[in-house]
Design a protein around this motif. Structure first.
Motif, mmCIF file in Angstrom:
data_model
loop_
_atom_site.group_PDB
_atom_site.id
_atom_site.type_symbol
_atom_site.label_atom_id
_atom_site.label_comp_id
_atom_site.label_asym_id
_atom_site.label_seq_id
_atom_site.Cartn_x
_atom_site.Cartn_y
_atom_site.Cartn_z
ATOM 1 N N ALA A 2 0.883 -1.058 -0.004
ATOM 2 C CA ALA A 2 -0.154 -0.073 -0.039
ATOM 3 C C ALA A 2 0.638 1.240 -0.093
ATOM 4 O O ALA A 2 1.888 1.192 0.671
ATOM 5 N N LEU A 3 0.215 2.171 -0.804
ATOM 6 C CA LEU A 3 0.796 3.526 -0.856
ATOM 7 C C LEU A 3 0.293 4.405 0.486
ATOM 8 O O LEU A 3 -0.810 4.584 0.267
ATOM 9 N N ARG A 4 1.233 4.784 1.378
ATOM 10 C CA ARG A 4 0.508 5.772 2.519
ATOM 11 C C ARG A 4 0.628 7.015 2.028
ATOM 12 O O ARG A 4 1.758 7.618 2.158
ATOM 13 N N LYS A 5 -0.467 7.712 1.651
ATOM 14 C CA LYS A 5 -0.225 9.144 1.310
ATOM 15 C C LYS A 5 -0.482 10.273 2.560
ATOM 16 O O LYS A 5 -0.897 9.583 3.490
ATOM 17 N N ASN A 6 0.111 11.263 2.244
ATOM 18 C CA ASN A 6 0.271 12.467 3.397
ATOM 19 C C ASN A 6 0.367 13.798 2.933
ATOM 20 O O ASN A 6 1.148 13.852 1.455
ATOM 21 N N GLU A 7 -0.158 14.912 3.233
ATOM 22 C CA GLU A 7 0.270 16.205 2.700
ATOM 23 C C GLU A 7 1.481 16.373 2.846
ATOM 24 O O GLU A 7 1.884 17.171 1.820
ATOM 25 N N ILE A 8 2.521 15.979 3.545
ATOM 26 C CA ILE A 8 3.668 16.105 3.626
ATOM 27 C C ILE A 8 4.375 15.094 2.881
ATOM 28 O O ILE A 8 4.411 13.936 3.495
ATOM 29 N N PRO A 9 5.152 15.395 1.951
ATOM 30 C CA PRO A 9 5.747 14.391 0.911
ATOM 31 C C PRO A 9 6.511 13.204 1.690
ATOM 32 O O PRO A 9 6.812 12.196 1.239
ATOM 33 N N LEU A 11 6.595 12.261 4.331
ATOM 34 C CA LEU A 11 5.873 11.295 5.275
ATOM 35 C C LEU A 11 5.227 10.151 4.406
ATOM 36 O O LEU A 11 4.503 9.562 5.164
ATOM 37 N N GLU A 12 5.061 10.368 3.276
ATOM 38 C CA GLU A 12 4.459 9.461 2.422
ATOM 39 C C GLU A 12 5.316 8.209 2.342
ATOM 40 O O GLU A 12 6.617 8.272 2.300
ATOM 41 N N PHE A 13 4.615 6.941 2.397
ATOM 42 C CA PHE A 13 5.583 5.652 2.679
ATOM 43 C C PHE A 13 4.741 4.708 1.615
ATOM 44 O O PHE A 13 3.710 4.398 1.640
ATOM 45 N N ASP A 14 5.473 3.745 0.908
ATOM 46 C CA ASP A 14 5.171 2.944 -0.174
ATOM 47 C C ASP A 14 5.758 1.452 0.544
ATOM 48 O O ASP A 14 6.734 1.269 0.679
ATOM 49 N N THR A 15 4.598 0.470 0.826
ATOM 50 C CA THR A 15 5.396 -0.791 1.680
ATOM 51 C C THR A 15 5.865 -1.729 0.571
ATOM 52 O O THR A 15 6.396 -2.697 0.943
ATOM 53 N N GLU A 16 5.498 -1.306 -0.582
ATOM 54 C CA GLU A 16 6.220 -2.243 -1.941
ATOM 55 C C GLU A 16 7.797 -2.063 -1.724
ATOM 56 O O GLU A 16 8.291 -1.075 -1.741
#
Length: 254
Positions: A2-9, A11-16
């Motif tokens: 899953a791609l975890r999105k966030n307003e602050i880039p 802090l975004e994280f992709d578990t792939e």
């Protein structure tokens, strides 16, 4: 996945775990399972020539080529390579080592002192503050990344056996060398961070995500302990060789 999105880039994280560009995509190398990453330069070449070390790989970057050498100590083979300044560049090297079969890595390099010390003092980080960017591509957001306890123990055993004084510590990893302000330095010291450097959190996060064992040996170069003035001292130049040789001893300890 899953791609975890966030307003602050950041802090975004992709578990792939697999990306579109993979390490080793240019050339496939096979390395020993143990490797040393060294944040030093002249001593590496001198050692490689002195010992007649075989070049077993070459990593190409936009600005420089990094030779990977093979040597043996206590009948244990390992690779060693210069590591570039900064977490992103260092992880680029680490990823290619791992792609070539490396499973245990020791890094050695200098750091800035946040506490009173003598130039060349050895520190063994147990945790690294993630005030850089690269670690956030490898692990979900958190304040710190923990280092492998067994690696920490191995480093400490060798330092004790070789008669070197040292301290375990928490390190502040930053990618803003010219943004270590007085107030920030005081804040980090009050939080319990003893040293500052530019790679540990990044490479520790990469190692954790890739499932390899990693530890780091640091020695102090400049000092920020007196926030009235930055003391460059001799940038730790007199301790590069001893740190390199200690790292090569430590990698055989596991």
């Amino acid at each position: 996945m899953a791609l975890r999105k966030n307003e602050i880039p950041i802090l975004e994280f992709d578990t792939e775990q697999e990306a579109m560009i993979t390490p080793g995509h240019h050339t496939e190398y096979r390395f020993p399972e143990k490797a040393v990453m060294l944040f030093v330069e002249p001593k590496i070449i001198e050692y490689a020539v002195e010992q007649g070390c075989e070049v077993i790989g070459e990593f190409e970057s936009v600005t420089k080529y990094f030779n990977v050498y093979k040597t043996k100590k206590h009948d244990i083979e390992f690779a060693f390579v210069q590591a570039p300044l900064g977490g992103a560049a260092a992880v680029h090297i680490m990823e290619q080592l791992i792609a070539g079969g490396v499973r245990e890595i020791i890094a050695a390099g200098c750091c800035g002192a946040l506490v009173e010390d003598t130039e060349g003092s050895f520190f063994v980080p147990t945790a690294a503050l993630r005030q850089e960017g690269t670690s956030y591509h490898y692990l979900p957001p958190s304040r710190e990344v923990q280092l492998d306890p067994e690696a920490v123990q191995a480093i400490c055993r060798v330092l004790e056996r070789e008669g070197f004084a040292f301290q375990t510590c928490k390190t502040w990893t930053t990618d803003g060398f010219y943004r270590e302000t007085r107030e920030m330095v005081q804040y980090r010291r009050a939080e319990g961070y003893s040293v500052v450097e530019m790679e540990c959190a990044s490479i520790a996060a990469c190692a954790e995500m890739r499932g390899v064992r990693f530890g780091q040996l640091l020695f102090t170069a400049d000092s920020l302990a007196n926030t009235d003035a930055h003391d460059t001292r001799n940038w730790g130049n007199d301790y590069f060789e001893s740190a390199m040789r200690l790292a090569m001893e430590i990698i055989t300890e596991w």
